[in-house]
Design a protein around this motif. Structure first.
Motif, PDB file in Angstrom:
ATOM      1  N   THR A 179       0.709  -1.114   0.186  1.00 21.03           N
ATOM      2  CA  THR A 179       0.040  -0.074  -0.110  1.00 21.03           C
ATOM      3  C   THR A 179       0.921   1.105   0.052  1.00 21.03           C
ATOM      4  O   THR A 179       0.489   2.180  -0.684  1.00 21.03           O
ATOM      5  N   ASP A 208      -5.106 -11.291  -5.550  1.00 24.39           N
ATOM      6  CA  ASP A 208      -6.007 -10.948  -4.752  1.00 24.39           C
ATOM      7  C   ASP A 208      -5.393 -10.014  -3.642  1.00 24.39           C
ATOM      8  O   ASP A 208      -4.694 -10.526  -2.768  1.00 24.39           O
ATOM      9  N   THR A 210      -6.587  -8.175  -1.280  1.00 22.73           N
ATOM     10  CA  THR A 210      -7.437  -7.742  -0.207  1.00 22.73           C
ATOM     11  C   THR A 210      -6.613  -7.560   1.080  1.00 22.73           C
ATOM     12  O   THR A 210      -6.887  -6.541   1.809  1.00 22.73           O
ATOM     13  N   ALA A 211      -5.675  -8.760   1.374  1.00 21.20           N
ATOM     14  CA  ALA A 211      -5.117  -8.636   2.687  1.00 21.20           C
ATOM     15  C   ALA A 211      -4.429  -7.068   2.789  1.00 21.20           C
ATOM     16  O   ALA A 211      -4.399  -6.399   4.050  1.00 21.20           O
ATOM     17  N   ASP A 212      -3.694  -6.775   1.877  1.00 23.54           N
ATOM     18  CA  ASP A 212      -3.131  -5.379   1.886  1.00 23.54           C
ATOM     19  C   ASP A 212      -4.145  -4.153   1.725  1.00 23.54           C
ATOM     20  O   ASP A 212      -3.753  -3.390   2.600  1.00 23.54           O
ATOM     21  N   VAL A 213      -4.690  -4.215   0.543  1.00 20.58           N
ATOM     22  CA  VAL A 213      -5.384  -2.984   0.523  1.00 20.58           C
ATOM     23  C   VAL A 213      -6.584  -2.473   1.412  1.00 20.58           C
ATOM     24  O   VAL A 213      -6.815  -1.452   1.591  1.00 20.58           O
ATOM     25  N   GLU A 214      -6.958  -3.515   1.849  1.00 21.18           N
ATOM     26  CA  GLU A 214      -7.994  -3.224   2.986  1.00 21.18           C
ATOM     27  C   GLU A 214      -7.608  -3.493   4.400  1.00 21.18           C
ATOM     28  O   GLU A 214      -8.381  -3.215   5.580  1.00 21.18           O
ATOM     29  N   GLY A 243      -9.039   0.504   4.786  1.00 22.76           N
ATOM     30  CA  GLY A 243      -8.062   0.409   3.979  1.00 22.76           C
ATOM     31  C   GLY A 243      -8.041   1.431   3.064  1.00 22.76           C
ATOM     32  O   GLY A 243      -8.375   2.665   3.450  1.00 22.76           O
ATOM     33  N   SER A 245      -8.585   1.103  -0.344  1.00 22.51           N
ATOM     34  CA  SER A 245      -9.519   1.001  -1.673  1.00 22.51           C
ATOM     35  C   SER A 245     -10.459   2.111  -1.942  1.00 22.51           C
ATOM     36  O   SER A 245     -10.824   2.355  -3.058  1.00 22.51           O
TER      37      SER A 245
END
Length: 336
Positions: A179, A208, A210-214, A243, A245
């Motif tokens: 991020t 995927d 998600t774990a990073d951007v959220e 996050g 996003s």
């Protein structure tokens, strides 16, 4: 002092550790007085190699490059420790953050069999940090995990050793390189989708993301730091998490034109008897210690009573960088 190492996991980090031992084994023994003998290497995908007299790291690397190791993988860590006489189990396996596996079972197996345990995995810590540390202490063993937060950059040892005697009231960090890279590029004019695609092309972001951007990844790291800094266990569901996003490139670029930088800041602080934890995008002024941290770099600022604000920055990911954390922990055990 000799450390007999059983390595679990032969992905990028595991191979990097073998490479370091191959290149620098003699130097490390001379510099730190710790001889590192690799006695077992195993991964369910590629098999295992074992020799109680010691494996040749270079030969193991050649076998891994060919895609297979000569023996069947032994899933029972206790058996590996006993049969190979391993003194340290180094865990570089992937992790499930909900269950802590397979690292959690690896840790229990190693410690119950009398071996120290070092890991780069966040999973066992997120699930059972107190249990594993108590299990190690009762047996006179070490459970170390420098690489679980900020990779090889020594944030955990700084808190536990370098700042020993200080009271810590707050920690703020950029704990996710993906991020931070995306926000840096968005400040330079990229849109969110463009920054994400570039991060994926460079290998910073997963397919995927998600774990990073959220914000899940830095939230789990805050749970680990709550234990390290405050000896308090908190769950990921206790972290107030937002996050990146929902951000647009225009928002991030506008802040940059005003002299501020947008960062996904992971914060941990005391409030009375409670521990508060938060992950959210923040606009940082130019005088904030984390303002200028760009690219995939990680950093953390620690508020202390004796030293004021202490900031450490460095790589937060990478195969060699994370393997360095395992190496640091192994050397620490040998020197102790």
């Amino acid at each position: 002092m000799e450390q007999r190492i059983a390595l679990l996991g032969c992905g990028n980090v595991g191979k990097a550790l073998i490479g370091i031992l191959n290149r620098k084994g003699r130097h490390l023994e001379g510099a730190y007085g710790v001889r590192m003998r690799l006695v077992y290497v195993g991964d369910p995908r590629v098999g295992a190699a074992a020799d109680s007299q010691g494996l040749d790291p270079g030969a193991v690397l050649e076998m891994l490059d060919r895609g297979a190791l000569p023996e069947a993988f032994r899933g029972d860590v206790s058996e590996v420790v006993k049969s190979m006489g391993a003194t340290v189990v180094a865990d570089a396996t992937p992790t499930d953050l909900r269950t802590g596996e397979p690292g959690l079972s690896n840790a229990r197996g190693a410690l119950s069999s009398g071996a120290h345990f070092v890991t780069t995995s966040k999973g066992p810590l997120a699930v059972a940090a107190r249990e594993l540390e108590e299990m190690a202490r009762e047996r006179g063993l070490k459970f170390l995990y420098e690489g679980a937060v900020m990779s090889g950059t020594p944030l955990i040892s700084l808190i536990r050793n370098g700042l020993a005697g200080c009271s810590i009231s707050r920690i703020e960090g950029i704990l996710n390189g993906t991020t931070n890279y995306m926000l840096t590029r968005m400040a330079q004019g990229l849109s969110y989708p463009e920054a994400l695609e570039e991060a994926q092309d460079l290998g910073y972001a997963e397919a995927d993301p998600t774990a990073d951007v959220e914000g899940f990844d830095p939230a789990v790291k805050l749970c680990i730091l709550a234990w390290v800094a405050f000896r308090r266990e908190i769950g990921v569901d206790q972290v107030d998490r937002t996050g990146i996003s929902g951000l647009t490139g225009e928002q991030v670029e506008r802040a940059a034109r005003s002299g501020r930088s947008v960062k996904l800041v992971a914060s941990l602080w005391t409030q009375g008897e409670s521990i508060m934890a938060q992950v959210k995008p923040q606009e940082l002024e130019a005088d904030h210690p984390l303002h200028g941290i760009g690219g995939a770099v990680n950093a953390a600022t620690i508020w202390t009573d004796h030293l004021g604000k202490v900031t450490v920055s460095g790589p937060g990911a990478g195969r060699d960088e994370t393997a360095q954390a395992l190496l640091t922990d192994i050397i620490s055990i040998g020197r102790d």
